[in-house]
Design an enzyme around this catalytic site. Structure first.
Site, PDB file in Angstrom:
ATOM      1  N   ASP A 137       0.744  -1.479  -0.367  1.00 41.35           N
ATOM      2  CA  ASP A 137      -0.246  -0.017   0.543  1.00 41.35           C
ATOM      3  C   ASP A 137       0.722   1.443   0.023  1.00 41.35           C
ATOM      4  OD1 ASP A 137      -1.901  -1.209   0.032  1.00 41.35           O
ATOM      5  OD2 ASP A 137      -2.224  -1.386   1.928  1.00 41.35           O
ATOM      6  N   CYS A 138       1.968   1.077  -0.276  1.00 38.28           N
ATOM      7  CA  CYS A 138       3.152   2.188   0.174  1.00 38.28           C
ATOM      8  C   CYS A 138       3.558   2.666  -0.983  1.00 38.28           C
ATOM      9  CB  CYS A 138       4.214   2.114   1.076  1.00 38.28           C
ATOM     10  SG  CYS A 138       5.206   3.257   1.167  1.00 38.28           S
ATOM     11  N   GLY A 139       3.412   3.905  -1.642  1.00 37.63           N
ATOM     12  CA  GLY A 139       4.188   4.237  -3.338  1.00 37.63           C
ATOM     13  C   GLY A 139       5.614   3.768  -2.687  1.00 37.63           C
TER      14      GLY A 139
END
Length: 139
Positions: free
Chosen positions: A9-11
């Site tokens: 979920d982390c770019g």
């Protein structure tokens, strides 16, 4: 072998994984939010990367403030114990390679851990050019 402690979920974490894969590596992906951390594992990662619990603490988009961990008098041991209970408190991604262990923020920090750079041009998710058409690092 390359290992990435990853949050899909982390770019930044997604960018690092994409950079590793584009370099020709197939990393071991550990989704630490699902698997959690063990005390020896986290101690080893921090020691290898030269991190302290405070320097690895994710202050935003985590419960760090609510848990009172941002106060200057909170000990590293208290932060570390909280990280074991709340894996999201550990900043990411942490990458292990034969060239070392590093918290890869910003994502281009992973380039120093790779044997081969991805072919260019290579862009991050946000469109920022990371490697030009000649295979050279930008910036």
């Amino acid at each position: 072998m390359i290992v990435i402690h990853h949050n899909p979920d982390c770019g930044t974490s997604r960018n690092v994984l994409a950079i590793i894969e584009a370099s020709g590596e197939t990393p071991v992906v550990i989704e630490y939010l699902k698997e959690g951390w063990t005390r020896p594992q986290l101690l080893g990662l921090f020691a290898a990367a030269g991190l302290t619990p405070r320097s690895a603490l994710r202050e935003t988009k985590s419960p760090a403030k609510e848990l009172g961990l941002l106060e200057p008098d909170v000990s590293d041991e208290a932060i570390f114990k909280a990280m074991l209970e709340h894996p999201v408190l550990v900043n990411r991604p942490i990458v292990c390679s034969p060239k070392g262990v590093r918290l890869c923020r910003p994502s281009e920090a992973v380039l120093d851990l790779l044997e081969t750079l991805p072919p260019g041009p290579f862009y991050k998710e946000d469109g920022e050019l990371l490697i030009d058409e000649n295979g050279q690092r930008v910036g």
